[in-house]
Enzyme design. Sequence first.
Site, PDB file in Angstrom:
ATOM      1  N   ARG A   1      -0.316  -9.003  13.448  1.00  0.00           N
ATOM      2  CA  ARG A   1      -0.793  -7.824  12.541  1.00  0.00           C
ATOM      3  C   ARG A   1      -1.941  -8.710  11.570  1.00  0.00           C
ATOM      4  NH1 ARG A   1       4.448  -5.298  10.994  1.00  0.00           N
ATOM      5  NH2 ARG A   1       3.364  -3.943   9.521  1.00  0.00           N
TER       6      ARG A   1
ATOM      7  N   ARG B   1      -9.528   0.482   8.749  1.00  0.00           N
ATOM      8  CA  ARG B   1      -9.038  -0.684   8.817  1.00  0.00           C
ATOM      9  C   ARG B   1     -10.255  -1.442   9.742  1.00  0.00           C
ATOM     10  NH1 ARG B   1      -2.941   0.621   8.809  1.00  0.00           N
ATOM     11  NH2 ARG B   1      -2.003  -1.397   8.943  1.00  0.00           N
TER      12      ARG B   1
ATOM     13  N   ARG C   1      11.452  -1.764  11.388  1.00  0.00           N
ATOM     14  CA  ARG C   1      10.523  -1.083  12.410  1.00  0.00           C
ATOM     15  C   ARG C   1      10.158  -2.075  13.446  1.00  0.00           C
ATOM     16  NH1 ARG C   1       5.185   0.278   8.538  1.00  0.00           N
ATOM     17  NH2 ARG C   1       4.342  -0.922  10.114  1.00  0.00           N
TER      18      ARG C   1
ATOM     19  N   LYS D   1       0.772  -1.332   0.033  1.00  0.00           N
ATOM     20  CA  LYS D   1      -0.010  -0.139   0.105  1.00  0.00           C
ATOM     21  C   LYS D   1       0.942   1.054  -0.123  1.00  0.00           C
ATOM     22  CE  LYS D   1      -2.141  -0.695   4.019  1.00  0.00           C
ATOM     23  NZ  LYS D   1      -1.374  -2.214   4.343  1.00  0.00           N
TER      24      LYS D   1
HETATM   25  P1  AMP Z   1       1.014   0.613   9.143  1.00  0.00           P
HETATM   26  O1  AMP Z   1       2.145   1.496   8.953  1.00  0.00           O
HETATM   27  O2  AMP Z   1      -0.161   0.724   8.263  1.00  0.00           O
HETATM   28  O3  AMP Z   1       1.339  -0.747   9.022  1.00  0.00           O
HETATM   29  O4  AMP Z   1       0.413   0.773  10.605  1.00  0.00           O
HETATM   30  C1  AMP Z   1       1.429   0.460  11.664  1.00  0.00           C
HETATM   31  C2  AMP Z   1       0.345   0.329  12.941  1.00  0.00           C
HETATM   32  O5  AMP Z   1      -0.158   1.621  13.237  1.00  0.00           O
HETATM   33  C3  AMP Z   1      -0.660  -0.649  12.839  1.00  0.00           C
HETATM   34  O6  AMP Z   1       0.000  -2.096  13.309  1.00  0.00           O
HETATM   35  C4  AMP Z   1      -1.691  -0.102  13.910  1.00  0.00           C
HETATM   36  O7  AMP Z   1      -1.107  -0.453  15.256  1.00  0.00           O
HETATM   37  C5  AMP Z   1      -1.676   1.364  13.711  1.00  0.00           C
HETATM   38  N1  AMP Z   1      -2.735   1.822  12.593  1.00  0.00           N
HETATM   39  C6  AMP Z   1      -2.426   2.166  11.413  1.00  0.00           C
HETATM   40  N2  AMP Z   1      -3.315   2.561  10.661  1.00  0.00           N
HETATM   41  C7  AMP Z   1      -4.459   2.364  11.726  1.00  0.00           C
HETATM   42  C8  AMP Z   1      -6.039   2.301  11.665  1.00  0.00           C
HETATM   43  N3  AMP Z   1      -6.850   2.766  10.458  1.00  0.00           N
HETATM   44  N4  AMP Z   1      -6.600   2.048  12.883  1.00  0.00           N
HETATM   45  C9  AMP Z   1      -6.088   1.559  13.744  1.00  0.00           C
HETATM   46  N5  AMP Z   1      -4.684   1.317  14.003  1.00  0.00           N
HETATM   47  C10 AMP Z   1      -3.882   1.797  13.035  1.00  0.00           C
END
Ligand code: AMP
Length: 218
Positions: A176, A93, A165, A18
């Site tokens: 996740r 999400r 990360r 993404k």
């Molecule tokens: P990402 O960088 O998109 O993989 O997001 C990293 C982390 O941020 C996720 O594992 C969640 O803990 C949090 N996160 C990101 N987007 C959301 C969302 N829309 N709703 C809730 N938590 C989020």
Amino acid sequence: MSASAHNLVLLGAPGSGKGTQSKRLVKTYGIPQISMGDILRQKRSEASTLGKQLDDIMRSGALVPDEVVIDIINDRLQQSDTDGGFILDGFPRTVGQADALDHLLERIGKPITSVVFLDVDETALLDRLTNRRVCENCGHEYNLKFAPPETSGVCDQCGGNLIQRADDNEETIRERQSVFREKTSPLIEYYTRKKTLVRISGDSSLDEVFDLIQKTIG
Ligand code: AMP
């Protein structure tokens, strides 16, 4: 909103591409990427009570509460740089977030034009994520197996330090993935019913996936 605005949502499991595809869309269409993960990582680094709570949640691989992310998106989508289109990366999400987004976008007159679902085999994702490294300076992403930097540990783009990360370890990735299956995958059906979903196989090369996205969103 201009007639040709692209108001996009990118949906997909962690590691489905993404972020990478969003950055390409930014360059091609000149519209902003709104990455919820990036916004939360920024807030997490602030020395506040919220920062500490976000750190605990994100390290575990769980989702941040709906009210927190909905408030953030409410503010962000009302900024004028989204008037000509936007790319939502990592939001919504949950079905609760999707409902809130629908109401907001209806109120501000910026309806979603496409939800692009990047469909990738889960076993490939574990490999992608454990090998992911990110530049702590410019955010550029590498993969030690498929797209390594020229010099180990150093960003080709800006010379910054490459880091892993905190949530890209196997245990947290599995958490996740299970959160995606349970809380996010119902959105595939949700947006199919609304006729805005396009499913794209994210297993091919970055260029091929990008071509397919461009063809589908027009
Ligand atoms: P990402 O960088 O998109 O993989 O997001 C990293 C982390 O941020 C996720 O594992 C969640 O803990 C949090 N996160 C990101 N987007 C959301 C969302 N829309 N709703 C809730 N938590 C989020």
